[in-house]
Design a protein around this motif. Structure first.
Motif, PDB file in Angstrom:
ATOM      1  N   ALA A 185       4.003  -5.026 -86.133  1.00 35.77           N
ATOM      2  CA  ALA A 185       2.830  -5.302 -85.300  1.00 35.77           C
ATOM      3  C   ALA A 185       1.503  -4.903 -85.934  1.00 35.77           C
ATOM      4  CB  ALA A 185       2.991  -4.620 -83.945  1.00 35.77           C
TER       5      ALA A 185
ATOM      6  N   LEU B  45      -0.310  -7.600 -87.783  1.00 31.62           N
ATOM      7  CA  LEU B  45      -0.705  -8.819 -87.081  1.00 31.62           C
ATOM      8  C   LEU B  45      -1.850  -8.612 -86.096  1.00 31.62           C
ATOM      9  CD1 LEU B  45       2.911 -10.133 -86.293  1.00 31.62           C
ATOM     10  CD2 LEU B  45       1.491 -10.640 -88.299  1.00 31.62           C
ATOM     11  N   LEU B  46      -2.092  -7.376 -85.665  1.00 26.02           N
ATOM     12  CA  LEU B  46      -3.077  -7.110 -84.624  1.00 26.02           C
ATOM     13  C   LEU B  46      -4.395  -6.665 -85.221  1.00 26.02           C
ATOM     14  CD1 LEU B  46      -0.754  -5.120 -82.182  1.00 26.02           C
ATOM     15  CD2 LEU B  46      -1.242  -7.569 -82.173  1.00 26.02           C
ATOM     16  N   ASP B  47      -5.473  -6.889 -84.463  1.00 24.32           N
ATOM     17  CA  ASP B  47      -6.787  -6.441 -84.933  1.00 24.32           C
ATOM     18  C   ASP B  47      -6.928  -4.938 -84.726  1.00 24.32           C
ATOM     19  OD1 ASP B  47      -8.415  -5.928 -82.247  1.00 24.32           O
ATOM     20  OD2 ASP B  47      -7.230  -7.754 -81.981  1.00 24.32           O
ATOM     21  N   THR B  48      -7.908  -4.348 -85.386  1.00 27.42           N
ATOM     22  CA  THR B  48      -8.074  -2.894 -85.398  1.00 27.42           C
ATOM     23  C   THR B  48      -8.329  -2.329 -84.007  1.00 27.42           C
ATOM     24  OG1 THR B  48      -8.981  -3.025 -87.642  1.00 27.42           O
ATOM     25  CG2 THR B  48      -9.376  -0.994 -86.420  1.00 27.42           C
TER      26      THR B  48
ATOM     27  N   LEU C  43      -7.328  -3.447 -81.036  1.00 30.44           N
ATOM     28  CA  LEU C  43      -6.101  -3.412 -80.251  1.00 30.44           C
ATOM     29  C   LEU C  43      -5.137  -2.352 -80.776  1.00 30.44           C
ATOM     30  CD1 LEU C  43      -4.391  -4.527 -77.989  1.00 30.44           C
ATOM     31  CD2 LEU C  43      -3.615  -6.356 -79.504  1.00 30.44           C
ATOM     32  N   VAL C  44      -5.067  -2.193 -82.080  1.00 34.06           N
ATOM     33  CA  VAL C  44      -4.202  -1.162 -82.655  1.00 34.06           C
ATOM     34  C   VAL C  44      -4.651   0.216 -82.181  1.00 34.06           C
ATOM     35  CG1 VAL C  44      -3.512  -0.031 -84.807  1.00 34.06           C
ATOM     36  CG2 VAL C  44      -3.522  -2.513 -84.663  1.00 34.06           C
TER      37      VAL C  44
ATOM     38  N   LEU D  43      -3.541   0.704 -78.635  1.00 35.27           N
ATOM     39  CA  LEU D  43      -2.095   0.858 -78.521  1.00 35.27           C
ATOM     40  C   LEU D  43      -1.626   2.238 -78.973  1.00 35.27           C
ATOM     41  CD1 LEU D  43      -0.783  -2.647 -79.661  1.00 35.27           C
ATOM     42  CD2 LEU D  43      -0.726  -1.659 -77.364  1.00 35.27           C
TER      43      LEU D  43
ATOM     44  N   GLU E 220      -2.877   1.907 -89.018  1.00 34.26           N
ATOM     45  CA  GLU E 220      -1.591   1.211 -88.919  1.00 34.26           C
ATOM     46  C   GLU E 220      -0.431   2.199 -88.959  1.00 34.26           C
ATOM     47  OE1 GLU E 220      -3.951   0.473 -91.057  1.00 34.26           O
ATOM     48  OE2 GLU E 220      -4.704  -1.487 -90.381  1.00 34.26           O
TER      49      GLU E 220
ATOM     50  N   TYR F  84      -9.930  -3.419 -72.266  1.00 35.32           N
ATOM     51  CA  TYR F  84     -10.567  -4.728 -72.393  1.00 35.32           C
ATOM     52  C   TYR F  84     -11.500  -5.018 -71.218  1.00 35.32           C
ATOM     53  CZ  TYR F  84      -8.230  -6.351 -76.595  1.00 35.32           C
ATOM     54  OH  TYR F  84      -7.837  -6.504 -77.907  1.00 35.32           O
TER      55      TYR F  84
END
Length: 298
Positions: free
Chosen positions: A39, A42-45, A47-48, A51, A174, A290
Protein backbone atom coordinates in the motif's frame (compact mmCIF):
# COMPACT_ATOMS: atom_id res chain seq x y z
CA UNK A 1 -8.86 -62.47 16.04
CA UNK A 2 -7.77 -58.95 17.05
CA UNK A 3 -8.93 -56.13 14.85
CA UNK A 4 -6.00 -55.02 12.68
CA UNK A 5 -7.63 -51.73 11.64
CA UNK A 6 -6.10 -48.50 12.99
CA UNK A 7 -7.75 -47.06 16.05
CA UNK A 8 -8.27 -43.66 14.35
CA UNK A 9 -7.92 -42.36 10.87
CA UNK A 10 -5.18 -39.78 10.18
CA UNK A 11 -7.81 -37.12 9.69
CA UNK A 12 -10.83 -37.30 11.93
CA UNK A 13 -14.11 -35.50 11.06
CA UNK A 14 -13.40 -32.92 13.77
CA UNK A 15 -10.02 -32.19 12.23
CA UNK A 16 -11.46 -31.88 8.75
CA UNK A 17 -14.06 -29.42 10.00
CA UNK A 18 -11.42 -27.38 11.80
CA UNK A 19 -9.16 -27.02 8.77
CA UNK A 20 -11.36 -24.47 6.91
CA UNK A 21 -11.64 -22.45 10.11
CA UNK A 22 -7.85 -22.25 10.23
CA UNK A 23 -7.21 -21.78 6.51
CA UNK A 24 -9.58 -18.84 5.99
CA UNK A 25 -8.09 -16.64 8.76
CA UNK A 26 -4.59 -17.54 7.58
CA UNK A 27 -5.44 -16.45 4.04
CA UNK A 28 -6.98 -13.21 5.29
CA UNK A 29 -3.90 -12.48 7.39
CA UNK A 30 -1.63 -13.14 4.40
CA UNK A 31 -3.71 -10.81 2.21
CA UNK A 32 -3.73 -8.10 4.88
CA UNK A 33 0.05 -8.37 5.31
CA UNK A 34 0.52 -8.09 1.55
CA UNK A 35 -1.70 -5.01 1.37
CA UNK A 36 0.20 -3.39 4.25
CA UNK A 37 3.53 -3.97 2.55
CA UNK A 38 2.42 -2.82 -0.92
CA UNK A 39 0.00 0.00 0.00
CA UNK A 40 2.67 2.65 0.78
CA UNK A 41 3.85 2.41 -2.81
CA UNK A 42 0.39 3.20 -4.20
CA UNK A 43 -0.98 5.86 -1.82
CA UNK A 44 -0.18 9.55 -1.63
CA UNK A 45 1.79 10.95 1.30
CA UNK A 46 -1.20 12.64 2.95
CA UNK A 47 -3.22 9.43 3.10
CA UNK A 48 -0.23 7.42 4.30
CA UNK A 49 0.25 9.94 7.13
CA UNK A 50 -3.39 9.57 8.16
CA UNK A 51 -3.28 5.79 8.00
CA UNK A 52 -0.20 5.57 10.22
CA UNK A 53 -1.99 7.51 12.96
CA UNK A 54 -5.21 5.57 12.34
CA UNK A 55 -3.43 2.24 12.84
CA UNK A 56 -2.20 3.27 16.30
CA UNK A 57 -5.65 4.60 17.20
CA UNK A 58 -7.18 1.30 16.02
CA UNK A 59 -4.92 -0.62 18.40
CA UNK A 60 -6.32 1.46 21.27
CA UNK A 61 -9.84 0.80 19.95
CA UNK A 62 -9.19 -2.96 20.18
CA UNK A 63 -8.43 -2.59 23.89
CA UNK A 64 -11.73 -0.75 24.38
CA UNK A 65 -13.50 -3.60 22.58
CA UNK A 66 -11.93 -6.20 24.88
CA UNK A 67 -13.05 -4.30 27.97
CA UNK A 68 -16.52 -3.40 26.68
CA UNK A 69 -17.38 -6.08 24.15
CA UNK A 70 -16.04 -9.06 26.09
CA UNK A 71 -15.79 -8.02 29.75
CA UNK A 72 -18.96 -5.93 29.65
CA UNK A 73 -17.41 -2.76 31.12
CA UNK A 74 -17.89 0.42 29.10
CA UNK A 75 -14.62 2.29 29.53
CA UNK A 76 -13.59 5.82 28.63
CA UNK A 77 -10.17 5.48 30.26
CA UNK A 78 -8.13 3.88 27.49
CA UNK A 79 -7.33 7.35 26.19
CA UNK A 80 -5.52 8.07 29.47
CA UNK A 81 -3.23 5.07 28.98
CA UNK A 82 -2.69 6.08 25.36
CA UNK A 83 -1.65 9.52 26.57
CA UNK A 84 0.65 8.06 29.22
CA UNK A 85 2.54 6.21 26.50
CA UNK A 86 2.76 9.34 24.35
CA UNK A 87 4.03 11.52 27.18
CA UNK A 88 6.50 8.89 28.41
CA UNK A 89 8.24 9.12 25.03
CA UNK A 90 7.91 12.89 24.70
CA UNK A 91 9.21 13.71 28.19
CA UNK A 92 12.12 11.28 27.94
CA UNK A 93 13.21 12.48 24.50
CA UNK A 94 12.76 16.15 25.45
CA UNK A 95 14.65 15.93 28.73
CA UNK A 96 17.37 13.42 27.87
CA UNK A 97 17.59 13.36 24.08
CA UNK A 98 17.13 10.50 21.64
CA UNK A 99 19.13 7.30 21.89
CA UNK A 100 18.92 3.54 22.60
CA UNK A 101 18.80 3.82 26.38
CA UNK A 102 16.27 6.65 26.22
CA UNK A 103 14.02 4.49 24.02
CA UNK A 104 14.23 1.56 26.46
CA UNK A 105 13.66 3.85 29.45
CA UNK A 106 10.66 5.50 27.78
CA UNK A 107 9.07 2.14 26.95
CA UNK A 108 9.67 0.91 30.50
CA UNK A 109 8.15 4.11 31.94
CA UNK A 110 5.13 3.88 29.63
CA UNK A 111 4.45 0.26 30.58
CA UNK A 112 5.09 0.73 34.31
CA UNK A 113 3.03 3.92 34.74
CA UNK A 114 0.15 2.64 32.61
CA UNK A 115 0.08 -0.66 34.51
CA UNK A 116 0.19 1.08 37.89
CA UNK A 117 -2.60 3.53 37.00
CA UNK A 118 -4.69 0.70 35.52
CA UNK A 119 -4.21 -1.47 38.61
CA UNK A 120 -5.28 1.38 40.88
CA UNK A 121 -8.23 2.21 38.64
CA UNK A 122 -9.25 -1.46 38.58
CA UNK A 123 -9.00 -1.67 42.35
CA UNK A 124 -11.37 1.29 42.64
CA UNK A 125 -13.71 0.03 39.92
CA UNK A 126 -14.04 -3.72 40.42
CA UNK A 127 -14.35 -4.28 44.12
CA UNK A 128 -16.81 -7.09 45.01
CA UNK A 129 -20.35 -5.86 44.54
CA UNK A 130 -19.51 -2.93 42.27
CA UNK A 131 -21.67 -2.28 39.23
CA UNK A 132 -20.63 -1.74 35.58
CA UNK A 133 -22.02 1.79 35.79
CA UNK A 134 -19.71 2.61 38.70
CA UNK A 135 -16.71 1.24 36.79
CA UNK A 136 -17.63 3.35 33.76
CA UNK A 137 -17.83 6.50 35.91
CA UNK A 138 -14.39 5.79 37.39
CA UNK A 139 -12.96 5.26 33.90
CA UNK A 140 -14.47 8.58 32.86
CA UNK A 141 -12.68 10.40 35.69
CA UNK A 142 -9.20 9.03 34.88
CA UNK A 143 -8.57 10.97 31.62
CA UNK A 144 -10.05 14.14 33.12
CA UNK A 145 -7.65 13.98 36.08
CA UNK A 146 -4.69 13.12 33.86
CA UNK A 147 -5.33 16.07 31.53
CA UNK A 148 -5.47 18.43 34.53
CA UNK A 149 -2.11 17.05 35.69
CA UNK A 150 -0.68 17.68 32.22
CA UNK A 151 -2.03 21.24 32.21
CA UNK A 152 -0.38 21.96 35.56
CA UNK A 153 2.95 20.40 34.60
CA UNK A 154 4.42 23.60 33.20
CA UNK A 155 7.37 23.21 30.85
CA UNK A 156 7.86 19.61 31.96
CA UNK A 157 4.66 18.48 30.22
CA UNK A 158 4.23 21.51 27.95
CA UNK A 159 0.99 22.48 29.69
CA UNK A 160 -1.89 23.02 27.24
CA UNK A 161 0.47 23.20 24.25
CA UNK A 162 1.98 19.77 24.84
CA UNK A 163 5.50 18.75 23.85
CA UNK A 164 6.60 19.19 20.23
CA UNK A 165 9.76 19.28 18.16
CA UNK A 166 11.76 16.68 20.07
CA UNK A 167 14.04 14.33 18.15
CA UNK A 168 12.37 11.03 17.36
CA UNK A 169 12.69 7.97 15.14
CA UNK A 170 14.15 8.80 11.74
CA UNK A 171 12.11 6.51 9.49
CA UNK A 172 10.54 6.97 6.07
CA UNK A 173 6.79 7.48 6.21
CA UNK A 174 6.27 4.36 4.09
CA UNK A 175 8.24 2.36 6.67
CA UNK A 176 6.07 3.82 9.42
CA UNK A 177 2.93 2.62 7.63
CA UNK A 178 4.31 -0.89 7.26
CA UNK A 179 5.34 -1.04 10.92
CA UNK A 180 2.05 0.45 12.15
CA UNK A 181 -0.01 -1.81 9.88
CA UNK A 182 1.85 -4.96 10.89
CA UNK A 183 1.57 -3.95 14.54
CA UNK A 184 -2.18 -3.50 14.15
CA UNK A 185 -2.46 -6.81 12.32
CA UNK A 186 -0.49 -8.63 15.02
CA UNK A 187 -2.61 -7.04 17.77
CA UNK A 188 -5.87 -7.97 16.02
CA UNK A 189 -4.77 -11.57 15.36
CA UNK A 190 -3.58 -12.00 18.95
CA UNK A 191 -6.80 -10.51 20.32
CA UNK A 192 -8.95 -12.70 18.06
CA UNK A 193 -7.07 -15.82 19.07
CA UNK A 194 -7.32 -14.93 22.74
CA UNK A 195 -11.02 -14.08 22.60
CA UNK A 196 -11.83 -17.36 20.81
CA UNK A 197 -9.93 -19.38 23.41
CA UNK A 198 -11.12 -20.50 26.84
CA UNK A 199 -9.95 -17.15 28.21
CA UNK A 200 -12.28 -15.32 25.83
CA UNK A 201 -15.18 -17.56 26.80
CA UNK A 202 -14.47 -16.84 30.45
CA UNK A 203 -14.49 -13.08 29.81
CA UNK A 204 -17.79 -13.41 27.94
CA UNK A 205 -19.17 -15.34 30.91
CA UNK A 206 -18.20 -12.42 33.16
CA UNK A 207 -20.10 -10.09 30.87
CA UNK A 208 -23.20 -12.27 30.69
CA UNK A 209 -23.51 -13.46 34.30
CA UNK A 210 -21.04 -12.07 36.80
CA UNK A 211 -22.93 -13.48 39.79
CA UNK A 212 -22.82 -17.04 38.50
CA UNK A 213 -19.08 -16.80 37.82
CA UNK A 214 -18.54 -15.63 41.39
CA UNK A 215 -20.70 -18.51 42.65
CA UNK A 216 -18.48 -20.95 40.72
CA UNK A 217 -15.43 -19.65 42.58
CA UNK A 218 -13.98 -17.30 39.94
CA UNK A 219 -12.37 -14.16 41.33
CA UNK A 220 -14.12 -11.83 38.91
CA UNK A 221 -12.65 -8.63 40.36
CA UNK A 222 -9.09 -9.90 40.04
CA UNK A 223 -9.69 -11.14 36.50
CA UNK A 224 -11.10 -7.81 35.38
CA UNK A 225 -8.17 -5.94 36.91
CA UNK A 226 -5.71 -8.19 35.06
CA UNK A 227 -7.49 -7.59 31.75
CA UNK A 228 -7.55 -3.84 32.40
CA UNK A 229 -3.81 -3.77 33.17
CA UNK A 230 -2.92 -5.75 30.04
CA UNK A 231 -5.15 -3.62 27.81
CA UNK A 232 -3.68 -0.47 29.38
CA UNK A 233 -0.15 -1.63 28.50
CA UNK A 234 -1.17 -2.25 24.88
CA UNK A 235 -2.87 1.14 24.65
CA UNK A 236 0.19 2.85 26.19
CA UNK A 237 2.48 1.23 23.61
CA UNK A 238 0.16 2.44 20.85
CA UNK A 239 0.39 5.96 22.26
CA UNK A 240 4.17 5.64 22.53
CA UNK A 241 4.60 4.97 18.83
CA UNK A 242 1.88 7.48 17.91
CA UNK A 243 3.95 10.21 19.57
CA UNK A 244 7.15 8.78 18.10
CA UNK A 245 5.71 9.10 14.61
CA UNK A 246 4.44 12.67 14.86
CA UNK A 247 7.02 13.96 17.40
CA UNK A 248 4.08 15.52 19.26
CA UNK A 249 2.40 14.73 22.58
CA UNK A 250 -0.67 16.82 23.38
CA UNK A 251 -3.24 16.70 26.19
CA UNK A 252 -5.83 15.79 23.56
CA UNK A 253 -4.13 12.39 23.23
CA UNK A 254 -5.20 11.61 26.81
CA UNK A 255 -8.51 13.46 26.93
CA UNK A 256 -12.03 12.31 27.68
CA UNK A 257 -12.98 13.42 24.15
CA UNK A 258 -10.51 10.99 22.62
CA UNK A 259 -11.75 8.26 24.97
CA UNK A 260 -15.30 8.92 23.77
CA UNK A 261 -14.13 8.73 20.15
CA UNK A 262 -12.66 5.29 20.84
CA UNK A 263 -15.98 4.14 22.25
CA UNK A 264 -17.78 5.48 19.16
CA UNK A 265 -15.36 3.62 16.88
CA UNK A 266 -16.09 0.38 18.72
CA UNK A 267 -19.84 0.98 18.71
CA UNK A 268 -19.98 1.74 14.98
CA UNK A 269 -17.67 -1.10 14.02
CA UNK A 270 -19.41 -3.62 16.25
CA UNK A 271 -18.32 -4.41 19.79
CA UNK A 272 -17.26 -7.90 20.69
CA UNK A 273 -15.81 -8.54 17.22
CA UNK A 274 -12.20 -7.14 17.36
CA UNK A 275 -12.25 -6.59 13.57
CA UNK A 276 -15.22 -4.19 13.76
CA UNK A 277 -13.40 -1.62 15.93
CA UNK A 278 -10.42 -1.76 13.56
CA UNK A 279 -12.65 -0.96 10.59
CA UNK A 280 -14.49 1.71 12.58
CA UNK A 281 -11.26 3.40 13.68
CA UNK A 282 -9.70 3.42 10.22
CA UNK A 283 -12.86 4.73 8.54
CA UNK A 284 -13.52 7.44 11.12
CA UNK A 285 -9.91 8.65 11.20
CA UNK A 286 -9.61 8.84 7.43
CA UNK A 287 -13.05 10.40 6.97
CA UNK A 288 -12.46 12.94 9.76
CA UNK A 289 -9.15 14.04 8.23
CA UNK A 290 -10.61 14.53 4.77
CA UNK A 291 -13.75 16.26 6.05
CA UNK A 292 -11.69 18.60 8.22
CA UNK A 293 -9.60 19.47 5.18
CA UNK A 294 -12.65 20.00 2.94
CA UNK A 295 -14.92 21.67 5.49
CA UNK A 296 -12.55 23.49 7.88
CA UNK A 297 -15.22 25.78 9.38
CA UNK A 298 -17.96 23.21 9.94
Amino acid sequence: MPDARPLASPETPATSRALPRLIVPAVLVAIAAGVIIIAPLLLDTYLVNILVRACFVAIAAITVDIMWGYCGTLTFGQSAFFGIGAYALAIMFTEYGFGPWQICAAIAAAVAVAAAVAAFTGWLSFYPGSTPLYASVISLVVPIVLVQILYSGGTFTGSSSGLVGFESFDLEIETWLRLAGLGLLATAVLALGLMRSDTGRLLSALRDNDARCSYLGIDTSRLRIIVLVLSAIVSALAGFFYAGFGAVAAPENASFTFGTNLVIMVALGGRGTVIGPVIGALCIEVASAYLANSLPYV
